[in-house]
Write a protein that holds these residues in place. Structure first.
Motif: not given
Ligand SMILES: Nc1ncnc2c1ncn2[C@@H]1O[C@H](COP(=O)(O)OP(=O)(O)OP(=O)(O)O)[C@@H](O)[C@H]1O
Length: 369
Positions: A110-112, A114-117
Motif C-alpha cells: 500500500g501507499g506506493v 498506485k492511484s496517483t500513477v
Molecule cells: N511520485 C510522487 N511524488 C510525491 N508524492 C507522491 C508520489 N506518488 C504518490 N504520492 C503521494 O503519496 C500518497 C500515496 O499515494 P497513492 O494514494 O497514490 O498510493 P496508493 O498506492 O494508491 O495507496 P493505497 O495503499 O491507498 O492503494 C499520496 O499522498 C500521493 O499524493
C-alpha cells in the motif's frame, strides 16, 4: 512527363517496405495504410497507428516518406495524415463491448502511489487523444474521487432499454466510477469480501461506459478477493505493477506479478512503473537523490522479463496535486509530467504489441486459486 509510375499498387508496394518497429511487420499488411489519393506528382494517404499515444509517430511518418521517394521517385510530393485506432482483443465481449482494453493497475504494498500513477497515466493517455476511464476498485480505501476533485459528485442514473444504468462521473476528460461516489467511506469499510466483490461487478455490469480505448482498474494493494473478482468478471487485457524501489516494496510487487502469471489467471503483465524512484527538488530539477535505493525495478524487470514503463520521481507537486483534486499532469510540467507521459506511451505501446501477438485473455472461471 514524369518517369516514375505513381499508382495505388506502386504506392502500396513502396509502403510495404516500411516496418512497424514494434510489431515487426510491414504497415501495409497490418492494414495501417488507408485513403490513398493520387495527384499528378503527389500522393496523400492516411496511416492508422495502433494508439494515439504512439511515440514512434514521427519515425513512421519519415519512413513512409522515404519509402515513396526511394521506391517511386524523389520528386513525388508526399502528404501523410496520421490517425489512430486503438487495437483490441476484446471481440464479442458480452460485458462492456465498447471498451477496447481493460488494464489492471496493481501494487504489492500500500501507499506506493498506485492511484496517483493510475490517475496520471489516464490523463496522459487522454491528452494523447485516447478515450479513457478509471474504475476505482479499491473498495475499502477509494482515493480516485479525492484525486479528481470529485468527492461530492454523484453518478446520475439513466434508463436504457427500461434498465437503470449508472452514468460515470466525468472529470478532466476521464470517465470515473468509484464506491466513494455511492456510499459514505466508512460504510464500505465494513463490507465483507463478497459484498465488495459484488459492488465491483456492478461497476462493469451496471455502468454505462460507452466507447473507451483504455479502462484502467485501480486495484487495492496486495492480492485478494477483489483481484479474483476482477479476473472472473471480465477478461483483462493486461496488468501493470506499481512499486517503489525499496526492497520491501519489490518483494511484494513480485507477489502481485506472480498472481497475474498464475496459469489459471494468465493475465499478461505489461510492465512495471517505478514510483518515487528518486527525489528531485523543484529548485534543482537536475539533481536526483535515491532516497529509497535504486535499481529495484530494473532487477524485477530482468528477473521476470517485464519492461519498466517508467520511473516517476518523488516531487512535492505530485502530492500537492493529488490532495488538491487535480492530477499533476492536468496542468503540470517538468520531470514528473515527462515521466508520466513517457510511461503512458510505453504502456500504450505494450498494449498494441500484446494485442498483435497474444490471444484474447480468458475470463477466469473458478472460485479458488
Ligand atoms: N511520485 C510522487 N511524488 C510525491 N508524492 C507522491 C508520489 N506518488 C504518490 N504520492 C503521494 O503519496 C500518497 C500515496 O499515494 P497513492 O494514494 O497514490 O498510493 P496508493 O498506492 O494508491 O495507496 P493505497 O495503499 O491507498 O492503494 C499520496 O499522498 C500521493 O499524493
Amino acid at each position: 512527363m514524369s518517369s516514375y509510375k505513381l499508382t495505388e499498387p506502386t504506392v502500396l508496394a513502396a509502403l510495404g517496405h516500411v516496418e512497424e518497429p514494434d510489431l515487426k511487420r510491414d504497415i501495409v499488411s497490418l492494414g495501417m495504410v488507408k485513403d490513398i489519393k493520387l495527384g499528378v506528382d503527389s500522393v496523400r494517404f492516411t496511416v492508422v497507428l495502433t494508439t494515439p499515444a504512439c511515440p514512434l509517430k514521427e519515425l513512421i511518418r519519415q519512413r513512409c516518406e522515404d519509402a515513396i521517394h526511394t521506391h517511386i521517385g524523389p520528386e513525388v510530393t508526399v502528404t501523410i495524415d496520421m490517425t489512430a485506432n486503438v487495437t483490441s482483443t476484446r471481440n464479442d465481449a458480452p460485458l462492456l463491448p465498447g471498451v477496447k482494453n481493460i488494464i489492471a493497475v496493481a501494487s504489492g504494498k500500500g501507499g506506493v502511489g498506485k492511484s496517483t500513477v493510475t490517475a496520471n497515466l489516464a490523463i496522459a493517455l487522454h491528452k494523447s487523444g485516447a478515450k479513457v476511464g478509471i474504475i476505482d476498485a479499491d473498495i475499502y480505501g477509494p482515493s480516485i474521487p479525492v484525486m479528481f476533485g470529485a468527492e461530492d459528485m454523484q453518478p446520475q442514473i439513466i434508463q436504457i432499454d427500461g434498465q437503470n444504468r449508472l452514468q460515470p462521473i466525468q472529470q478532466f476528460g476521464i470517465k470515473l466510477m468509484s464506491i466513494g461516489f455511492l456510499v459514505p467511506p466508512d460504510q464500505a469499510m465494513l463490507w465483507r469480501g463478497p459484498v465488495a466483490s459484488r459492488a465491483l461487478q456492478q461497476f462493469f455490469s451496471d455502468t454505462e461506459w460507452g466507447e473507451l480505448d483504455y479502462l484502467l482498474i485501480d486495484l487495492p494493494p496486495g492480492t485478494g478477493d477483489i483481484h479474483l473478482s476482477l479476473v472472473q468478471t471480465v477478461p483483462v487485457t493486461g496488468a501493470i505493477i506499481v512499486t517503489t524501489p525499496q526492497k520491501v516494496a519489490i518483494a511484494d510487487a513480485i507477489k502481485g506479478l506472480a498472481m497475474f502469471r498464475q496459469p489459471q489467471i494468465n493475465v499478461p503483465v505489461l510492465g512495471i512503473v517505478e514510483n518515487m524512484a528518486y527525489f528531485t527538488p523543484a529548485e534543482l530539477p537536475n539533481n536526483r537523490y535515491y532516497l529509497f535505493g535504486s535499481g529495484g525495478a530494473a532487477i524485477l524487470s530482468e528477473k521476470f522479463d517485464v519492461p519498466v514503463l517508467g520511473q516517476v520521481p518523488l516531487v512535492q507537486s505530485i502530492r500537492e496535486a493529488g490532495d488538491e483534486g487535480k492530477p499533476a499532469l492536468v496542468s503540470g510540467d517538468g520531470p514528473a509530467a515527462d515521466a508520466f507521459r513517457g510511461a503512458a506511451e510505453a504502456l500504450a505501446r505494450r498494449v498494441a504489441i500484446r494485442n498483435a501477438t497474444q490471444d484474447e485473455t480468458k475470463r477466469v472461471e473458478f472460485t479458488r486459486v
